[in-house]
Motif scaffolding. Structure first.
Motif, short mmCIF file in Angstrom:
data_model
loop_
_atom_site.label_atom_id
_atom_site.label_comp_id
_atom_site.label_asym_id
_atom_site.label_seq_id
_atom_site.Cartn_x
_atom_site.Cartn_y
_atom_site.Cartn_z
N GLU A 1 84.43 38.57 87.61
CA GLU A 1 83.89 37.22 87.58
C GLU A 1 82.86 37.04 86.47
N GLY A 2 82.76 35.79 85.98
CA GLY A 2 81.77 35.46 84.98
C GLY A 2 82.28 35.66 83.57
N PRO A 3 81.35 35.73 82.60
CA PRO A 3 81.75 35.95 81.20
C PRO A 3 82.39 37.33 81.05
N VAL A 4 83.61 37.37 80.57
CA VAL A 4 84.35 38.63 80.46
C VAL A 4 85.08 38.71 79.13
N TRP A 5 85.44 39.94 78.78
CA TRP A 5 86.43 40.18 77.74
C TRP A 5 87.76 40.41 78.44
N PRO B 1 84.20 44.48 58.62
CA PRO B 1 84.94 43.71 57.61
C PRO B 1 84.25 43.76 56.26
N ASN B 2 84.98 43.41 55.22
CA ASN B 2 84.39 43.36 53.87
C ASN B 2 83.21 42.40 53.86
N GLY B 3 82.13 42.81 53.22
CA GLY B 3 80.95 41.97 53.14
C GLY B 3 80.07 42.02 54.36
N GLY B 4 80.42 42.87 55.33
CA GLY B 4 79.65 42.92 56.57
C GLY B 4 78.38 43.73 56.49
N GLY B 5 78.29 44.66 55.52
CA GLY B 5 77.06 45.44 55.37
C GLY B 5 77.26 46.94 55.33
N LYS B 6 78.50 47.43 55.33
CA LYS B 6 78.73 48.88 55.34
C LYS B 6 78.19 49.54 54.07
N THR B 7 78.63 49.04 52.91
CA THR B 7 78.22 49.65 51.64
C THR B 7 76.72 49.49 51.42
N THR B 8 76.16 48.35 51.78
CA THR B 8 74.72 48.14 51.66
C THR B 8 73.96 49.18 52.49
N SER B 9 74.46 49.50 53.66
CA SER B 9 73.82 50.51 54.50
C SER B 9 73.84 51.88 53.83
N GLU C 1 85.17 55.25 74.22
CA GLU C 1 84.52 54.06 74.78
C GLU C 1 84.96 52.80 74.05
N VAL C 2 85.06 52.88 72.74
CA VAL C 2 85.47 51.71 71.95
C VAL C 2 86.92 51.36 72.23
N LEU C 3 87.78 52.37 72.33
CA LEU C 3 89.18 52.11 72.65
C LEU C 3 89.34 51.46 74.02
N ARG C 4 88.50 51.88 74.93
CA ARG C 4 88.61 51.38 76.30
C ARG C 4 88.08 49.95 76.43
N GLU C 5 86.96 49.67 75.76
CA GLU C 5 86.35 48.34 75.92
C GLU C 5 85.82 47.81 74.59
N PRO C 6 86.70 47.31 73.71
CA PRO C 6 86.22 46.68 72.48
C PRO C 6 85.43 45.41 72.82
N ARG C 7 84.41 45.09 71.97
CA ARG C 7 83.52 43.99 72.30
C ARG C 7 83.38 42.96 71.19
N SER C 8 84.34 42.89 70.30
CA SER C 8 84.42 41.80 69.34
C SER C 8 85.85 41.72 68.86
N PRO C 9 86.29 40.55 68.40
CA PRO C 9 87.67 40.44 67.90
C PRO C 9 87.98 41.41 66.78
N TYR C 10 87.00 41.67 65.90
CA TYR C 10 87.23 42.62 64.82
C TYR C 10 87.46 44.02 65.38
N VAL C 11 86.62 44.44 66.31
CA VAL C 11 86.78 45.77 66.90
C VAL C 11 88.14 45.87 67.59
N ALA C 12 88.55 44.81 68.27
CA ALA C 12 89.86 44.80 68.93
C ALA C 12 90.98 44.97 67.93
N THR C 13 90.85 44.34 66.77
CA THR C 13 91.86 44.48 65.72
C THR C 13 91.94 45.92 65.24
N VAL C 14 90.78 46.55 65.08
CA VAL C 14 90.75 47.94 64.60
C VAL C 14 91.43 48.87 65.60
N VAL C 15 91.18 48.69 66.88
CA VAL C 15 91.75 49.59 67.89
C VAL C 15 93.12 49.10 68.37
#
Length: 391
Positions: free
Chosen positions: A306-310, A74-82, A262-276
């Motif tokens: 079972e347990g914490p899941v996406w 997302p904007n302000g996340g650190g891409k340009t700084t990197s 791998e990212v398409l199959r198992e996104p691991r944050s709401p932002y990543v899920a939005t992208v894919v």
């Protein structure tokens, strides 16, 4: 007409970053010699640990020779700084480190300046010299490093051929289309044979048709480039079609890395899920196939974890109804339409309530159901369409 910039120096004892008078500079050029200590590792190895304004950046970006790494966030996340740190505009930080092809560019104490880094840079704005021919724009990089004019022009001609613009070598920027100008900028960035190529939103200024054609041209050229490419983009299609590996940076931290598959199959944050393009929820799963989200909604799956899941399902798996549906769907929720966005011959419908989700439906469904913002509808998803995997 603006006067042409002065010829770059023809000696190689002290390289300089040169730029057009109307901009901050199109590219970073470097000497052909090594100026820093060496390590026994090829490709890119970097740990960026710095503070810039309110951003606390602590990320690692590594790549092998010939690899394209897509950086998203997302904007302000650190891409340009990197990117600025990799280029040498910003220091990597006291605990940071950057090494490219075995040469240390930044070890937290000694920082190689931008003009001494073997870097090529391409931005959304091509930043071409308006009064120079395409071939001279491309040759300007090698010339600024002390390469003789004839040799630099020969090198530029080769690069223009590689991006399919050999016949436009004598054209001025005003005579080029936006896609052609972008390819000239790419040729210029590669004319100096950089060890690291930085592409910061290189296609964002192009219209959709031009963008698709230029993306294809860019993919072919990058496939033949032997150095490391770091591609920063907001466009999922750019990332998924151009990159070998994806790195997601959010709030200064890497939240996920992996191949596009791998990212398409198992996104691991709401932002990543939005992208894919998936609906994704942090949930608690049980052995009976129930996954309870943070809002208390229960999503049923035939593939329990079972347990914490996406918990994830595609927007196309969501069907909308005016009344509570009968039959097989095991996931049904009464929701309110938050927004409707057209995408070609389909529409994305954002819904809110016990669970927030996005449905993808046909335009015919929009018309038949009379869907509009603020309307209350039922959303249904078959349990077979829901996946869960460990968080």
């Amino acid at each position: 007409m603006r006067p042409e910039p002065p010829d770059p120096p023809t000696h190689s004892s002290g390289p300089t970053v040169h730029s057009p008078t109307h901009s901050s500079g199109p590219a970073v050029h470097s000497p052909t010699h090594s100026s820093g200590p060496t390590v026994h590792s090829r490709g890119l190895r970097s740990h960026l640990h710095l503070t810039r304004g309110s951003l606390d950046l602590d990320v690692e970006i590594s790549a092998e020779p010939g690899e394209v790494v897509g950086v998203l966030g997302p904007n302000g996340g650190g891409k340009t700084t990197s990117v600025l740190a990799l280029a040498g505009v910003l220091a990597a930080g006291a605990e940071g480190r950057i090494a490219v092809d075995g040469e240390v560019w930044d070890d937290g104490r000694h920082v190689l300046p931008p003009e001494q880094r073997h870097v090529g840079l391409m931005l959304a704005d091509p930043l071409l010299f308006p009064n120079l021919r395409a071939v001279d724009n491309v040759a300007y990089g090698p010339r600024s490093r002390g390469v003789r004019r004839r040799e630099a022009l020969e090198r530029a001609a080769v690069e223009l051929e590689r991006v399919g613009l050999g016949e436009q070598a004598t054209a001025r920027p005003r005579e080029l289309s936006s896609g052609q100008a972008a390819r000239v900028a790419l040729a210029r960035a590669l004319a100096g044979d950089p060890a690291l190529l930085l592409l910061d939103e290189p296609l964002s200024a192009l219209d959709p048709d031009t963008r698709a054609r230029t993306r294809s041209d860019l993919a072919r050229r990058l496939a033949a480039y032997e150095g490391v490419t770091v591609l920063v983009t907001h466009d999922p299609l750019d990332a998924l079609t151009l990159a070998d590996r994806l790195v997601f940076i959010e709030s200064g931290r890497v939240t996920q890395t992996g191949s596009p598959a791998e990212v398409l199959r198992e996104p691991r944050s709401p932002y990543v899920a939005t992208v894919v393009g998936l609906n994704l929820y942090a949930s608690e799963g049980d052995s009976h196939g129930h996954a309870r989200t943070g809002t208390g909604a229960v999503v049923v799956t035939t593939d329990p974890t079972e347990g914490p899941v996406w918990t994830a399902f595609s927007p196309s798996a969501v069907s909308l109804h005016r009344r509570e549906p009968e039959g097989s769907p095991r996931n049904t929720w009464p929701l309110r339409i938050r927004d409707v966005t057209l995408h070609g011959q389909s529409a994305r419908v954002g819904l809110t309530g016990t669970i927030d989700l996005t449905a993808e439906v046909t335009l015919e469904s929009i018309a038949t159901l009379g869907l509009h913002v603020g309307q209350h509808v039922w959303a249904a998803v078959k349990a077979t369409e829901v996946r869960t995997y460990p968080r």
